[in-house]
Design an enzyme around this catalytic site. Structure first.
Site: not given
Ligand code: CAO
Length: 265
Positions: A62, A237-239, A241
């Protein structure tokens, strides 16, 4: 609600879960020559590999891209003065970007990290290997410069010139492209005002930079002070950060790039 409607509406628990993304339509099979003249060229091995990895990373990670500006007026003055004084290898912006990234990674260790194979643990790295995207006739190659925390701007400039020349002339081995912690993609010499670089998994962030521009800043007594401003585009990577950390990391990069003395040896 009428009794009829209530009778036909399934309970939430009875509805099958939707499987978004797993039911994509097949790639279109089109004979383009039906519409006009065409030429077909096979993709190179590197282009095919890049396509596979880019697709995987784009679909599985994501992505969010955070944009910011860095005032590099002092950095450019220092860089040009050093080049005019006769550096062994001409200094470009990239070695400075590498040093600033290393310093920011030290202060934000979650950016110098990877999810492990299970996806349940974050592996924090204590080394600082930086990949740099290089545009070659073979396609996009990303040589990795090792232990950048232990190298000076001049050493990084020499290494970058040697490895990017090799990448362009002969290509690179897998070993020369492995072990990276973070990647920089510089499109500054081509132009642009911002873009969305794709994270180079299993890394968790990538910095894109585009063309520095002169921008006015309000000076003393409303005087116009022209500044050299570098656009920064950080995809992450929004998982792993969150947005606030990405904003802090990018602001720290801008702060470091505004003060070249702290990056130079
Ligand atoms: N703003 C303004 N000028 C810039 C700049 C920026 N952000 N970045 C570089 N420049 C200037 C350099 O300073 C140099 O100018 P001077 O001769 O006046 O100093 C000129 O552009 C050429 O720089 P360069 O490209 O030779 O050197 P570099 O160190 O900046 O970059 C390399 C090296 C290998 C990264 C680059 O040549 C390259 O291949 N970039 C492409 C990366 C890419 O394809 N990314 C996409 C990946 S995703 O598809």
């Amino acid at each position: 609600m009428s009794a009829d409607v209530q009778a036909t509406k399934p309970a939430v628990a009875e509805q099958p879960p939707a499987t978004f993304g797993s039911d994509l339509p097949a790639w279109p099979q089109i004979d383009f020559s039906e519409f006009g003249e065409v030429e077909t060229r096979p993709l190179s091995r590197i282009q095919k590999l890049t396509a596979q990895y880019m697709s995987r990373n784009w679909v599985m990670i994501p992505h969010v891209t955070h944009n910011d500006d860095a005032d590099i007026t002092a950095l450019e003055a220092s860089r040009k003065a050093r080049n005019a004084a006769g550096e062994a290898t001409k200094l470009t912006l990239l070695p400075y970007l590498i040093k600033a990234v290393v310093e920011a990674l030290k202060q934000f260790p979650q950016f110098n990290a990877s999810l492990d194979g299970s996806g349940k643990n974050l592996v924090l790295k204590k080394y600082f290997n930086i990949g740099v995207a290089v545009d070659t006739r073979f396609g996009l190659l990303v040589p990795v410069l090792r232990d950048c925390d232990r190298k000076s701007i001049a050493e990084l400039a020499a290494e970058l010139q040697a490895i990017s020349t090799k990448a362009r002339d002969k290509g690179l081995s897998m070993a020369e492209m492995s072990g990276g912690c973070f990647t920089i993609s510089s499109l500054g010499s081509f132009g642009g005002t911002g873009f969305t670089p794709i994270v180079n998994a299993p890394e968790v962030a990538i910095l894109g930079v585009t063309r520095a521009q002169e921008k006015p800043r309000r000076g003393e007594g409303d005087a116009i002070d022209w500044r050299q401003v570098l656009p920064l585009s950080l995809s992450y990577d929004h998982r792993v950060i969150n947005g606030a950390d990405a904003a802090r990391f990018t602001a720290k990069l801008a702060e470091l790039l505004a003060d070249p003395g702290a990056l130079e040896d």
